[in-house]
Design a protein around this motif. Structure first.
Motif, short mmCIF file in Angstrom:
data_model
loop_
_atom_site.label_atom_id
_atom_site.label_comp_id
_atom_site.label_asym_id
_atom_site.label_seq_id
_atom_site.Cartn_x
_atom_site.Cartn_y
_atom_site.Cartn_z
N SER A 72 -48.64 -14.99 27.92
CA SER A 72 -48.81 -16.27 27.23
C SER A 72 -47.81 -16.46 26.10
CB SER A 72 -50.24 -16.40 26.70
OG SER A 72 -50.48 -15.47 25.65
N THR A 73 -47.17 -15.36 25.65
CA THR A 73 -46.18 -15.48 24.57
C THR A 73 -44.79 -15.82 25.10
OG1 THR A 73 -45.56 -13.12 24.60
CG2 THR A 73 -47.46 -13.76 23.24
N LEU A 74 -44.62 -15.79 26.41
CA LEU A 74 -43.31 -16.08 27.00
C LEU A 74 -43.21 -17.58 27.26
CD1 LEU A 74 -42.90 -13.12 29.53
CD2 LEU A 74 -42.39 -13.20 27.08
N LYS A 75 -42.78 -18.31 26.25
CA LYS A 75 -42.76 -19.77 26.31
C LYS A 75 -41.44 -20.29 26.86
CE LYS A 75 -46.78 -20.24 24.22
NZ LYS A 75 -47.98 -20.74 24.93
N VAL A 103 -38.88 -14.63 25.91
CA VAL A 103 -38.44 -14.57 27.30
C VAL A 103 -37.13 -13.79 27.40
CG1 VAL A 103 -37.64 -15.93 29.28
CG2 VAL A 103 -39.58 -16.73 27.91
N SER A 184 -46.04 -21.66 29.91
CA SER A 184 -45.84 -20.22 30.16
C SER A 184 -46.40 -19.91 31.54
CB SER A 184 -46.54 -19.37 29.10
OG SER A 184 -47.94 -19.60 29.10
N ARG A 210 -52.57 -11.70 29.81
CA ARG A 210 -52.60 -12.88 28.97
C ARG A 210 -53.69 -12.67 27.93
NH1 ARG A 210 -50.00 -17.54 30.81
NH2 ARG A 210 -51.38 -18.79 29.48
#
Length: 212
Positions: A72-75, A103, A184, A210
């Protein structure tokens, strides 16, 4: 390909299975979240897809890396539609995506981990060919050969391929307003590439963590 579990006899080479394939080596006590075990030196092998040849016994390395990341942090943010010309008057269109810093960090760690298993000089035989597309064009081969040095990190152009259209139609489509969208992923997959770098054949998928 699945993560190796169990125990291998000391110093005993793996015997081929009935299908003629060698089973993956087993490492005592390893599991998906454990540190990557020591690996044998890369073997000699023919060129393969995706920026060279990928030795197939790297999936536990990838699983360890994926397990360490909250997906979820990989936007990523979709910014617009663009194309590349692949034939006279024909372009391959894609939604252009801006990757966030997390990313690029994940990408860099993945590239570093797989460096010992990458070869060069891949030919059309390393890609998926079909009756509809029996040939792999020169632009695809050139792109695959240089994709890591030329198209990663600050040069990474993330995108979602949407299809072919005439250059005239694409000029009209790209001139229309585009509303940015940040998102994401819900998982990570590896594909065998086909012509124009399309994800032609799924090889493996991971449902990444996630936390949010």
């Amino acid at each position: 390909m699945t993560a190796a579990q169990g125990q291998e006899r000391d110093h005993e080479p793996a015997r081929p299975t009935a299908e003629g394939r060698r089973p993956r080596p087993q490492t005592p006590g390893t599991h998906a979240t454990a540190p990557c075990p020591a690996r044998p030196a890369p073997p000699t092998f023919p060129p393969g897809p995706l920026c060279g040849a990928w030795w197939p016994r790297t999936d536990d390395l990838i699983e360890d890396l994926i397990a360490s990341v909250d997906l979820s942090t990989l936007k990523l943010t979709a910014r617009g539609i663009a194309h590349m010309e692949v034939q006279p008057s024909i372009g391959l269109a894609a939604v252009v995506v801006q990757p966030g810093p997390e990313v690029l960090d994940f990408q860099g760690r993945l590239i570093d981990g797989l460096k010992p298993y990458v070869g060069s000089g891949g030919t059309a035989d390393a890609s998926v060919r079909t009756d509809a597309e029996p040939d792999i064009n020169a632009a695809t081969l050139a792109y695959i050969e240089t994709c890591v040095p030329d198209h990663s990190g600050g040069n990474y152009l993330a995108h979602v391929t949407v299809g072919l259209a005439t250059l005239a139609d694409l000029a009209s489509i790209e001139a229309e307003p585009f509303e940015a969208l940040t998102f994401s992923g819900r998982g990570i997959s590896v594909y065998h590439l086909g012509n124009n770098g399309t994800a032609a054949r799924p090889l493996k998928s991971w449902a990444a963590r996630r936390d949010a």
